[in-house]
Design an enzyme around this catalytic site. Structure first.
Site, PDB file in Angstrom:
ATOM      1  CB  SER A 113      -0.868  -0.102   1.071  1.00 39.24           C
ATOM      2  OG  SER A 113      -2.033  -0.806   0.926  1.00 39.24           O
ATOM      3  CB  ALA A 128       4.739  -2.200   3.684  1.00 38.80           C
ATOM      4  CB  CYS A 129       8.153  -4.407   6.734  1.00 37.53           C
ATOM      5  SG  CYS A 129       7.004  -5.300   5.601  1.00 37.53           S
ATOM      6  CG  ASN A 325       6.483  -7.380   9.053  1.00 35.60           C
ATOM      7  OD1 ASN A 325       6.553  -8.613   9.495  1.00 35.60           O
ATOM      8  ND2 ASN A 325       5.474  -7.008   8.327  1.00 35.60           N
ATOM      9  CB  CYS A 327       1.744  -9.379   9.819  1.00 34.20           C
ATOM     10  SG  CYS A 327       0.229  -8.134   9.787  1.00 34.20           S
ATOM     11  N   GLY A 328       4.421 -10.339  11.157  1.00 33.71           N
ATOM     12  CA  GLY A 328       5.383 -11.614  11.297  1.00 33.71           C
ATOM     13  C   GLY A 328       5.978 -12.118  10.164  1.00 33.71           C
ATOM     14  CD  GLU A 329       4.579  -9.873   6.453  1.00 38.10           C
ATOM     15  OE1 GLU A 329       4.355  -8.845   5.939  1.00 38.10           O
ATOM     16  OE2 GLU A 329       4.013  -9.941   7.546  1.00 38.10           O
ATOM     17  N   PRO A 475       0.830 -10.335   4.284  1.00 35.06           N
ATOM     18  CG  PRO A 475      -0.034  -9.345   6.336  1.00 35.06           C
ATOM     19  CD  PRO A 475       1.138  -9.714   5.353  1.00 35.06           C
ATOM     20  CB  THR A 476      -2.632  -9.584  -0.148  1.00 35.52           C
ATOM     21  OG1 THR A 476      -3.475 -10.669  -0.161  1.00 35.52           O
ATOM     22  CG2 THR A 476      -1.105 -10.006  -0.297  1.00 35.52           C
ATOM     23  CB  ILE A 479      -2.791  -5.113  -2.596  1.00 34.13           C
ATOM     24  CG1 ILE A 479      -2.122  -6.426  -2.000  1.00 34.13           C
ATOM     25  CG2 ILE A 479      -2.213  -3.874  -2.148  1.00 34.13           C
ATOM     26  CD1 ILE A 479      -0.822  -6.575  -2.371  1.00 34.13           C
TER      27      ILE A 479
END
Length: 823
Positions: A113, A128-129, A325, A327-329, A475-476, A479
């Protein structure tokens, strides 16, 4: 050389002779994409989300950009990086911009985003992260608070490891002072983040991590038992190999914790109700059970296997990874960042029915282009502080992933919860990972390897890559709505949704029913599609209880709650086996799942080698903590000794600022002054009442002004986290010279009538659930004999923007109807 110091710039960057950037930009940038390029084709809902969140607005606040112009703005901004390297002519940049545009306009690839929002704007931050260090000094702590504000105002999410901070009660300096510990500073970070708004539908997202061997770990595990605490933070426990080894060998082993200031190890002692340390110590088995019990009760804490993450880190020469970050990814080094993008694999299935096949060649072509896109972002990105820019350009970390995975399975006729499903997922990730590494090698030949390559695992393998990491599953949320596909690698949350797609001349939204496009096609071909079927799916989401559906069709079109938790975990593990970074995935449980059910998934996560676990049991977020004696709290199913908090100084209580849009419920109540109409505003995420408004039909100015005063004070109490139940004890039974008989009993006064109305609301909420009230399936006006439809669905929470059902996926809460998301 120190691992965190600057390395030499890569050879290609150092020798590059960029062309005149301004002149080159003018040669290929324009307000509109070239006429020969296809216009962006989006669903009405995707266009509505773009209008709300992404499209440029003029000084008058009105949208002044089309979706095609947005994608061209992003494509040209990112393609500018081509001008910085040898051979980077305006013609070359134009060709790359067109390629970037076409894959976005066709909804085959979209970046995160911030890139969509900020590209082409001044000081455009596109990542983003982020992960920021939390040093054990006042200066270091507040440097990170400042950096957080700079990151989040542009739409980024931040992660922190608080394990370096000395524990509560530990000595500070040479005097007699003691510290309040990491949790007090975690709350400071949270308060600072609450003041940073990331746009109309995006609050600041954060991850707070504490090691399992930190002395304050017990307080950390329980900190979100009160769901009004740290609402802008996810929390996770960093699990070490030492802990897992002890757990595997003997769960009765005494749990050891380490003071980060002194390095001293000691047993973690139990405490009595007054907080006094006892002689008995916690065992590793009890600690594991406590983490699981709280995850079962509230969905938090999650866990990250921190030593496992570092063992698989290809750049250990840059130091240890401590946090992820929000959400952990993305496990990241301190001050590192990552820009993300996802390929819509649902768009790569060719043919239908038995002729359906996956287009592996197009996946490889898209992966090549997307890898170049994300590497370019590193060049044109604006970084919030110099430390982040230096680290980001050292590691050149990117995160390419997928979305639309559930759509692809539907089209291929493969059940998500099957061996074939996990095998397809693993092969998909293997090809993506290998092709992105190949693309990164080609970029290294053209531009040079990432500066931290020397001393990395990639150097030891003899592979010259442009990027230290290339793949992740992120996470998407929004988008995927823009692309018109399912999110990430999650199964569909529901086959049908109510979507707000536009507003009429009065400003009221138009709500349309939207069906998953694959299911709609198949149901139409088989003659099964009907308004009644769509209506039932909007209510239930799943085919599980729909009559007349062929079994093979029911087997393929499964949704999140049809799938047993162990299949969720097996799918996560299948993708993790070929993923550089990590996976954002929620393991969904039904409401009735037991603590033991959750334990089995955590144990399976250990066995399958994933890097983290996030679980969500339906309804766990609307079970509010129950106040006990003093300041003690408990949550259902958390079986731990009660802990009494010691008296402390009075807190500075400040009413919270509420969002502009909140759902509310209406109750009508007879009073001595006529009918009273009461509205209760509810936080749909936490299920807590935040404001009460009331009006009298014919009460006169004095009665209405008195009622307004009561409601103002009551709302102030609720916004300061007071409970409605406590307020009612003060209002009910207040007498006056005017009374009136009702079916609820005699109403003694204005205040007594308000208390009666609110008690009816609380009774209905307790009996039928908040969702039933918000959807109008239950009315507080009808008393106890009310009819409820779909009572089993009462755990669902509502979107504060459009009243659609919120889903918990990919570590976030999100609305498939309007694009609202909160991580």
């Amino acid at each position: 050389m120190d691992a965190r110091s600057d390395n030499e710039p890569n050879r290609s960057s150092a020798s590059a002779r960029p062309v005149d950037t301004e002149a080159a930009r003018a040669a290929f940038e324009a307000v509109d994409p070239p006429a020969y390029l296809a216009r962006a084709k989006l669903t009405p809902n995707a266009e509505a989300v773009l209008q709300k969140r992404y499209l440029k607005r003029g000084d008058d606040g009105l949208v002044c950009e089309t979706p095609s112009q947005l994608f061209w703005r992003v494509a040209t901004h990112v393609a500018r990086a081509e001008l910085l390297f040898p051979g980077g002519t305006p013609q070359r940049a134009l060709a790359v911009a067109e390629e970037f545009y076409e894959m976005m306009a066709a909804a085959k690839f979209l970046p995160n985003s911030p890139a969509l929002t900020n590209s082409g704007r001044a000081n455009a931050m596109l990542s983003a992260c982020f992960v920021l260090p939390v040093e054990d000094t006042v200066e270091g702590i507040f440097d990170s608070v400042k950096a957080t504000a700079l990151i989040q105002k542009s739409g980024g999410g931040t992660g922190f490891d608080f394990s370096r901070l000395r524990p509560k009660g530990d000595r500070v300096g040479d005097g007699a002072g003691t510290t309040e510990g990491p949790l007090s500073f975690l709350k400071v970070f949270s308060k600072a983040g609450e003041s940073i708004q990331q746009g109309a539908f995006r609050r600041g997202a954060n991850m707070g991590i504490l090691r399992v061997d930190h002395p304050d770990i017990l307080d950390f595990i329980t900190i979100k038992d009160d769901l009004t605490t740290l609402t802008n933070y996810n929390i996770s426990v960093a699990i070490t190999d030492r802990f897992l080894d002890d757990l595997s060998r003997d769960p009765g082993t005494v749990h050891q914790v380490k003071n980060p200031r002194t390095g001293e190890w000691r047993p973690l002692k139990r405490r009595d109700g007054a907080g006094k340390e006892l002689s008995e110590a916690w065992t590793v088995g009890e600690m594991w059970a406590s983490i699981i019990a709280h995850a079962h009760a509230t969905g938090e804490p999650g866990v990250v296997f921190i030593d496992r993450i570092n063992a698989r880190n290809p750049i250990p020469n840059m130091g240890p990874i401590e946090a992820t970050n929000p959400c952990g990814e993305q496990p990241l080094h301190p001050y590192d960042s990552c820009n993300l993008g996802s390929i819509n694999v649902g768009s790569l299935v060719r043919g239908t029915g038995s002729d359906a096949r996956f287009d592996w060649d197009e996946l490889r072509m898209l992966t090549q282009a997307a890898t170049r896109f994300l590497d370019n972002v590193i060049e044109v990105n604006h970084y919030p502080i110099p430390e982040i820019e230096r680290m980001s350009k050292q590691t050149r970390r990117i995160g390419l992933g997928v979305m639309g995975f559930a759509d692809a399975l539907y089209q291929l006729g493969i059940p998500y919860d099957s061996e074939e499903g996990t095998e397809f997922g693993e092969e998909l990730m293997r090809v993506l990972d290998e092709e992105s590494h190949l693309a990164s090698e080609l970029l290294a030949d053209e531009r040079g390897e990432f500066p931290a390559w020397k001393g990395s695992e990639w150097e030891k393998q003899g592979r010259r890559l442009r990027n230290s990491y290339t793949t992740t599953i992120a996470p998407t949320g929004t988008i995927s709505i823009l692309a018109g596909c399912s999110g990430g690698i999650e199964p569909m949350f529901s086959l049908a949704f109510l979507r707000q797609v536009m507003a009429d001349s009065t400003g009221r939204p138009t709500v349309l029913r939207e069906l998953n496009h694959v299911f709609e096609r198949v149901a139409r071909e088989r003659g099964l599609l009907s308004d009644a079927l769509v209506e039932q799916l909007c209510q239930e989401g799943s085919l599980a209880h729909v009559e007349g559906i062929p079994e093979e069709m029911r087997r393929v079109f499964v949704t999140a709650h049809d799938i047993a938790p162990h299949w969720h975990m097996r799918m996560q593990a299948a993708f993790q086996r070929h993923c550089d970074a990590s996976i954002s995935k929620t393991i969904n449980f039904p409401r009735e799942a037991s603590v033991e059910d959750v334990r089995r998934i955590y144990d399976l996560a250990v066995d399958l080698g994933v890097k983290g676990v996030t679980v969500y049991r339906d309804g766990c977020r609307d079970q509010q903590p129950m106040a006990l004696t003093g300041s003690q709290r408990r949550v259902e199913a958390v079986a731990e000794p009660a802990k009494a908090a010691a008296p402390g100084p009075l807190a500075d209580i400040k009413p919270m600022k509420l969002p502009e849009i909140m759902p509310s419920l209406r109750i009508r109540q007879m009073t001595p002054f006529g009918n009273m109409h009461v509205k209760v505003s509810v936080d749909p995420i936490l299920g807590r009442e935040r404001e009460v408004f009331a009006q009298l039909g014919k009460g006169g100015d004095i009665a209405n002004s008195d009622l307004e005063a009561i409601c103002r004070l009551l709302s102030l109490w609720l916004r300061a986290n007071g409970t409605l139940q406590d307020a009612l004890k003060q209002l009910e039974g207040i007498g006056s010279s005017l009374t009136v008989p009702t079916k609820e009993g005699r109403i003694m006064s204005l205040a007594d009538g308000l208390a009666t109305a609110l008690q009816r609301y609380l009774t209905a909420k307790s009996e039928f659930g908040l969702e039933a009230l918000l959807l109008g399936r239950v009315s507080p006006d009808t008393g106890n004999g009310v009819h409820v439809q779909q009572k089993s669905q009462a755990y669902k929470l509502k979107c504060p923007s459009c009243q659609n059902v919120l889903s918990f996926e990919e570590g976030c809460v999100k609305c498939h109807g309007c694009g609202y998301s909160q991580c």
